[in-house]
Motif scaffolding. Structure first.
Motif, PDB file in Angstrom:
ATOM      1  N   ILE A  55       0.852  -1.204   0.000  1.00 47.32           N
ATOM      2  CA  ILE A  55       0.000   0.000   0.000  1.00 47.32           C
ATOM      3  C   ILE A  55       0.887   1.253   0.000  1.00 47.32           C
ATOM      4  O   ILE A  55       0.639   2.189  -0.761  1.00 47.32           O
ATOM      5  CB  ILE A  55      -0.927   0.025   1.238  1.00 47.32           C
ATOM      6  CG1 ILE A  55      -1.937  -1.114   1.171  1.00 47.32           C
ATOM      7  CG2 ILE A  55      -1.608   1.378   1.396  1.00 47.32           C
ATOM      8  CD1 ILE A  55      -3.272  -0.772   0.589  1.00 47.32           C
TER       9      ILE A  55
ATOM     10  N   THR B  80     -10.971   0.293  -4.303  1.00 41.09           N
ATOM     11  CA  THR B  80     -10.746  -1.117  -3.989  1.00 41.09           C
ATOM     12  C   THR B  80     -12.062  -1.860  -4.023  1.00 41.09           C
ATOM     13  O   THR B  80     -13.028  -1.442  -3.372  1.00 41.09           O
ATOM     14  CB  THR B  80     -10.129  -1.263  -2.575  1.00 41.09           C
ATOM     15  OG1 THR B  80      -8.943  -0.483  -2.537  1.00 41.09           O
ATOM     16  CG2 THR B  80      -9.771  -2.711  -2.278  1.00 41.09           C
TER      17      THR B  80
ATOM     18  N   PHE C  45      -6.818  -0.008   4.521  1.00 41.22           N
ATOM     19  CA  PHE C  45      -7.230   1.230   3.856  1.00 41.22           C
ATOM     20  C   PHE C  45      -7.709   2.282   4.858  1.00 41.22           C
ATOM     21  O   PHE C  45      -8.003   3.406   4.475  1.00 41.22           O
ATOM     22  CB  PHE C  45      -8.328   0.916   2.816  1.00 41.22           C
ATOM     23  CG  PHE C  45      -7.830  -0.028   1.753  1.00 41.22           C
ATOM     24  CD1 PHE C  45      -7.212   0.459   0.608  1.00 41.22           C
ATOM     25  CD2 PHE C  45      -7.912  -1.405   1.923  1.00 41.22           C
ATOM     26  CE1 PHE C  45      -6.707  -0.401  -0.352  1.00 41.22           C
ATOM     27  CE2 PHE C  45      -7.411  -2.284   0.968  1.00 41.22           C
ATOM     28  CZ  PHE C  45      -6.806  -1.783  -0.175  1.00 41.22           C
TER      29      PHE C  45
ATOM     30  N   TYR D  62     -11.261   6.077  -1.974  1.00 40.05           N
ATOM     31  CA  TYR D  62     -10.454   6.866  -1.048  1.00 40.05           C
ATOM     32  C   TYR D  62      -9.718   7.972  -1.800  1.00 40.05           C
ATOM     33  O   TYR D  62      -9.321   7.788  -2.949  1.00 40.05           O
ATOM     34  CB  TYR D  62      -9.402   5.977  -0.368  1.00 40.05           C
ATOM     35  CG  TYR D  62     -10.005   4.767   0.288  1.00 40.05           C
ATOM     36  CD1 TYR D  62     -10.408   4.788   1.619  1.00 40.05           C
ATOM     37  CD2 TYR D  62     -10.191   3.585  -0.449  1.00 40.05           C
ATOM     38  CE1 TYR D  62     -10.983   3.669   2.200  1.00 40.05           C
ATOM     39  CE2 TYR D  62     -10.759   2.465   0.125  1.00 40.05           C
ATOM     40  CZ  TYR D  62     -11.161   2.509   1.449  1.00 40.05           C
ATOM     41  OH  TYR D  62     -11.731   1.402   2.025  1.00 40.05           O
TER      42      TYR D  62
END
Ligand SMILES: C[S@@+](CC[C@H](N)C(=O)[O-])C[C@H]1O[C@@H](n2cnc3c(N)ncnc32)[C@H](O)[C@@H]1O
Length: 189
Positions: A131, A146, A159, A186
């Motif tokens: 990530i 995602t 996340f 996000y």
């Protein structure tokens, strides 16, 4: 991380793509998932964004995107069979490359980065590292999308980090309503 295990998985994916085991992803049943990703790109990303699709498989997301809506599209997958299929479509403004997400470092910054049914294949021990590596190449105000089949236990916590602001979290039902996905959108803070 067990390199042999990853290698075996890659061989399995190649074999399954050759046999057409994943052809069903192109069916209408799966369409709402791609549609939601595309709607999120339209809603939250800059116009004609550059898009990085991690675990792109045969390029179905690119297939469903309108040519005019894309600045550039890069699909990454460790299955060379799927990448060959995707490349053969010869999509406009698109490249497809073979790489393993466990080690992949994007070559440039992107407006949109997508994990479409791929994040859960990454080994737990390196998920945070992956990530961070990916976020380093997401533009400021860029968006990360995602999609995870059903509940995705053990995935979503990666996340929920200060570097990401959640814009949306939704449930997407398959066309026949027998399966569903959770989809997070996000923004990089
Ligand atoms: C369920 S498929 C989803 C394909 C595509 N994102 C879609 O939704 O149409 C998962 C994909 O992740 C890829 N994958 C799994 N582990 C990977 C890894 N370590 N590195 C790169 N790709 C990987 C597989 O080869 C496969 O193409």
């Amino acid at each position: 991380m067990d390199q042999f295990h990853i290698w075996r998985r890659k061989i399995r994916w190649n074999r399954q793509y050759k046999k057409g085991r994943w052809d069903y992803l192109k069916n209408d049943v799966e369409a709402p998932r791609y549609a939601k990703i595309i709607a999120s790109i339209k809603q939250y990303a800059t116009k004609q964004p550059s898009i990085l699709d991690l675990g792109s498989g045969e390029g179905i997301l690119r297939m469903r995107l309108e040519d005019e809506g894309i600045g550039y599209f890069l699909g990454i997958d460790f299955s060379k069979v799927s990448i060959k299929t995707a490349s053969n479509y010869d999509f406009e403004n698109a490249d497809f490359q073979v790489a393993d997400l466990h080690y992949y470092k994007p070559p440039q910054e992107f407006d949109v980065i997508v994990f479409n049914e791929a994040f859960y294949y990454i080994n737990h021990s390196v998920r945070t590292k992956v990530i961070n590596r990916i976020l380093a190449k997401l533009k400021k105000d860029g968006i990360l999308i995602t999609s995870i089949f059903k509940e995705g236990p053990g995935c979503w916590k990666y996340f929920e980090i200060p570097e990401l602001e959640q814009l949306e979290f939704s449930k997407v039902d398959s066309e026949k309503g027998t399966a569903y996905w959770k989809l997070g959108v996000y923004k990089k803070t």
